[in-house]
Every structure is written in C-alpha cells, then in structure tokens.
Write a protein that holds these residues in place. Structure first.
Motif, PDB file in Angstrom:
ATOM      1  N   GLU A 322     126.626  72.983  32.624  1.00 25.96           N
ATOM      2  CA  GLU A 322     126.801  71.939  33.632  1.00 25.96           C
ATOM      3  C   GLU A 322     126.263  70.614  33.131  1.00 25.96           C
ATOM      4  O   GLU A 322     126.882  69.551  33.341  1.00 25.96           O
ATOM      5  CB  GLU A 322     126.100  72.357  34.921  1.00 25.96           C
ATOM      6  N   ALA A 323     125.124  70.658  32.444  1.00 31.97           N
ATOM      7  CA  ALA A 323     124.528  69.432  31.919  1.00 31.97           C
ATOM      8  C   ALA A 323     125.446  68.757  30.903  1.00 31.97           C
ATOM      9  O   ALA A 323     125.624  67.533  30.915  1.00 31.97           O
ATOM     10  CB  ALA A 323     123.172  69.745  31.274  1.00 31.97           C
ATOM     11  N   ILE A 324     126.055  69.535  30.022  1.00 29.80           N
ATOM     12  CA  ILE A 324     126.966  68.984  29.021  1.00 29.80           C
ATOM     13  C   ILE A 324     128.184  68.364  29.702  1.00 29.80           C
ATOM     14  O   ILE A 324     128.653  67.275  29.320  1.00 29.80           O
ATOM     15  CB  ILE A 324     127.392  70.075  28.021  1.00 29.80           C
ATOM     16  N   ALA A 325     128.695  69.033  30.719  1.00 36.03           N
ATOM     17  CA  ALA A 325     129.861  68.505  31.429  1.00 36.03           C
ATOM     18  C   ALA A 325     129.537  67.173  32.096  1.00 36.03           C
ATOM     19  O   ALA A 325     130.331  66.225  32.045  1.00 36.03           O
ATOM     20  CB  ALA A 325     130.352  69.515  32.452  1.00 36.03           C
ATOM     21  N   VAL A 326     128.376  67.071  32.710  1.00 34.56           N
ATOM     22  CA  VAL A 326     127.981  65.828  33.372  1.00 34.56           C
ATOM     23  C   VAL A 326     127.749  64.728  32.337  1.00 34.56           C
ATOM     24  O   VAL A 326     128.166  63.583  32.522  1.00 34.56           O
ATOM     25  CB  VAL A 326     126.720  66.054  34.226  1.00 34.56           C
ATOM     26  N   ALA A 327     127.106  65.070  31.224  1.00 36.02           N
ATOM     27  CA  ALA A 327     126.847  64.070  30.181  1.00 36.02           C
ATOM     28  C   ALA A 327     128.147  63.493  29.624  1.00 36.02           C
ATOM     29  O   ALA A 327     128.180  62.331  29.198  1.00 36.02           O
ATOM     30  CB  ALA A 327     126.017  64.685  29.061  1.00 36.02           C
ATOM     31  N   GLY A 328     129.204  64.280  29.632  1.00 32.79           N
ATOM     32  CA  GLY A 328     130.479  63.808  29.124  1.00 32.79           C
ATOM     33  C   GLY A 328     131.303  63.022  30.116  1.00 32.79           C
ATOM     34  O   GLY A 328     132.399  62.551  29.782  1.00 32.79           O
ATOM     35  N   ASP A 329     130.797  62.851  31.329  1.00 35.49           N
ATOM     36  CA  ASP A 329     131.517  62.142  32.390  1.00 35.49           C
ATOM     37  C   ASP A 329     130.924  60.749  32.544  1.00 35.49           C
ATOM     38  O   ASP A 329     129.892  60.558  33.190  1.00 35.49           O
ATOM     39  CB  ASP A 329     131.399  62.927  33.699  1.00 35.49           C
ATOM     40  N   ALA A 330     131.578  59.758  31.930  1.00 35.77           N
ATOM     41  CA  ALA A 330     131.035  58.399  31.921  1.00 35.77           C
ATOM     42  C   ALA A 330     130.930  57.804  33.315  1.00 35.77           C
ATOM     43  O   ALA A 330     130.096  56.925  33.553  1.00 35.77           O
ATOM     44  CB  ALA A 330     131.905  57.499  31.039  1.00 35.77           C
ATOM     45  N   ASP A 331     131.761  58.255  34.237  1.00 39.38           N
ATOM     46  CA  ASP A 331     131.718  57.706  35.590  1.00 39.38           C
ATOM     47  C   ASP A 331     130.493  58.185  36.363  1.00 39.38           C
ATOM     48  O   ASP A 331     130.096  57.558  37.351  1.00 39.38           O
ATOM     49  CB  ASP A 331     132.978  58.111  36.366  1.00 39.38           C
ATOM     50  N   ARG A 332     129.902  59.286  35.928  1.00 39.72           N
ATOM     51  CA  ARG A 332     128.796  59.878  36.676  1.00 39.72           C
ATOM     52  C   ARG A 332     127.432  59.693  36.017  1.00 39.72           C
ATOM     53  O   ARG A 332     126.423  59.581  36.716  1.00 39.72           O
ATOM     54  CB  ARG A 332     129.028  61.386  36.862  1.00 39.72           C
TER      55      ARG A 332
END
Length: 345
Positions: A322-332
């Motif tokens: 989940e952390a990797i997915a969030v880190a890859g989301d520039a909008d978030r």
C-alpha cells in the motif's frame, strides 16, 4: 538462523517482501535496527525498471531502502566511538545501501559498512525524531545538487518538480538564504506543500505559461532576438524532458541548471542554446557528500525550516504494498515513510 523481512526487486514491476537472513557484521560494520525509512523516487524507478536501469538485468534481487534512521544494535571490531543504543541517521554512500549494494533499509535490521561517526553514521540529537533523521538523506541530495551550481543568497531560483526532492530543494534553498524561489509542477497539492516550505511562487504549468510566470517573478529581457527570463538557477527535480526543453529555450546568459532528477530515457537538448547563452548544465547524483549530510542534519536540528509539509503518509512495514502504491501517486503523496516498530527479526 535468524530471519527477517526485506523489500527486494526481482524484475520489471516485480517487488516483494522476502524472508532473508539477518545480516552478519564483521570488522568495520554496525548492525542498525531501522526505525524509519523514506520511499524515494529512485526506489519507484528501480521497481519499474527491474533494477538500477540502463537495461542491465538483475543477477540477484535488488534490496531497497536508503533514506533511514534507527538505533545501533551491535558493533563490529574496529568501529570507534559507537555503542549499541546510539540513535543515528545513515549516509548510504558507503556500500551503495539500497542502490545496488547488498544491504537495504526497507527491513528491520541492516548492516552498515565502513561505519564511522561523521561520515557514514550521524548521531541524532534527542529532539530530532527518527522520521526527521531519515529526511537528512534526501535533503543532502538536494543540497549536493545546489552546491554543484554554487547556489547562493540573492539567486533567483526555479525548482522544477514539487515531488519529494523538489520539496527538499526548496527547504535547502531557504536554509542557504534564498528568498526568491519559484516552484513548478502540474499537481496543485504538491505546489501547496512547496509554498508551505517557503517557496515564493507556485507555477502550475497545467494552467499557466512557464515563461510568463517566471518573467513576472524574476524579470525578462531579449538576447539574439529571443526572450529570456531572469532566473539565475534552475533545479531540475522533475525529470520531464519537455519541461527541461522549455527551460533551456528561455534561460538567460550564464543561467545554471542542476539536474537532480532521475531521467528514465534520453532527453533532447538544444545545444545551440546551451552554447550561445553559456548555460551551465550539470548532473548531480550525490556521492561523497558526508559534509552535506551533516549540514542537512544540522539544519533539521536547528528547526528553523518547518519540514512537516514534506511527509504526507506513514505506513507500518507490513503495509508495504500500500505504501508503494501511495508513493507512486503524485496526486496524493509527497514523502511516504515506512515505520518498523514491532517488526520481528
């Protein structure tokens, strides 16, 4: 044999948390219990590329994690002045920690080679948190890039990209005495974070012409029949070829450009513009930066720059995916931190 969990890249787009042996330490090494580790854009790049990049396949899994702080757990022979229990931030240059070497900090324990206070290990003051200590690494990356182009008070600066390294560049520019800082991005939430860190002007290139915005802040003129803006220094933390092209097109005589961003493929450069305007264009990978690491940590300890806007999310290590997915989301996200409290090893 003691085992622990460690995040490792196995191929393009393939990353997992694997059971691995707890590292053994030898002469010159310390074993560190990791408390906080930031996720870097280069980590995301390694995952996407399936390695360090350049098309070279992995001979073995690539361990991740190089922005970290923790507590010394054990000390090998030949390490002076370091005792178990010492809270530290780690300069990852020796041994290429999390960047091609055998050790990575996205794990509860890590071996640190060539361990020495003031070069590899930096003691954390009591009032500096583990998370703040982990920020010393990306802050020193930004500071190294600024030193490469002799950033100094009075410079008119534009930072390209308001991701984690761009935010670190804003913080270090403020530390160095700059007060005329434009931040450039296409994501408003990231621009807002940069303003909170001390940027003067936010330029959303999805809505505003870059040259017009910089001319309004830094002034403009004409050379060889073409317009230029008065920006002295550009810090490329975006890695977006079209943006760099736009900058070179409007850079003034003897403007300086420091490329800190990780470009994933070659970018076209107008070398006539670089020649005719004597533009300094340099890269920065932040090696041999013990002094800059120490300066970044000292800046953190002084507390004059509020770094709270840099960290957007915190995850326990068992939520790695989940952390990797969030880190890859520039909008978030901005800087995403992993924490290892209670992680067995």
């Amino acid at each position: 044999m003691r085992v622990m969990r460690s995040a490792r890249v196995h191929g393009p787009g393939s990353v997992s948390v694997d059971a691995v042996p707890v590292p053994a330490i030898g002469a010159g090494d310390v074993l560190v219990r990791v408390r906080a580790c930031g996720i870097c854009g280069s980590d995301l790049g390694y995952i996407a590329a399936g390695g360090l990049g350049g098309g070279v396949p992995l001979a073995e899994p690539l361990t991740l994690g190089h922005e970290f702080a923790g507590v010394v757990e054990a000390v090998g022979p030949g390490v002076d002045g370091v005792e178990p229990g010492l809270r530290i931030a780690v300069n990852p240059d020796a041994g290429f920690i999390g960047g091609g070497g055998p050790d990575g900090a996205m794990a509860p324990l890590i071996r640190v080679q060539a361990a020495a206070l003031g070069s590899t290990l930096f003691a954390l003051p009591d009032h500096v948190s583990d998370e703040q200590g982990a920020l010393a690494e990306p802050l020193s990356v930004a500071l190294h890039g600024l030193r490469m182009v002799d950033a100094k008070p009075g410079d008119k600066v534009a930072v390209l990209g308001a991701g984690p390294i761009g935010l670190c560049a804003v913080a270090m520019l403020r530390h160095l005495g700059m007060r005329d800082i434009a931040i450039v991005d296409r994501v408003q939430s990231r621009l807002d974070r940069a303003l909170a860190l001390g940027a003067t002007l936010a330029v959303n290139t999805a809505e505003t012409d870059l040259a017009d915005a910089l001319a309004g802040l830094h002034g403009e003129g004409e050379r060889f029949g073409t317009r230029f803006v008065g920006t002295d220094l550009f810090v490329d933390a975006a890695g977006a070829a079209p943006l760099l092209t736009d900058v070179i097109a409007v850079a003034k005589l003897r403007a300086r450009i420091s490329v800190i961003a990780l470009y994933k493929k070659p970018a076209p450069i107008d070398l006539w513009k670089v020649m005719a305007n004597e533009i300094m264009l340099t890269g920065s990978i932040a090696l041999d930066r013990a002094d800059e690491f120490g300066e970044a940590l000292a800046m953190i300890g002084e507390g004059k720059v509020d770094l709270a806007p840099m960290v957007s999310h915190r995850f326990a290590f068992d939520r790695f995916d989940e952390a990797i997915a969030v880190a890859g989301d520039a909008d978030r996200s901005a800087k995403v931190m992993l924490h290892f409290d209670g992680e067995p090893a």
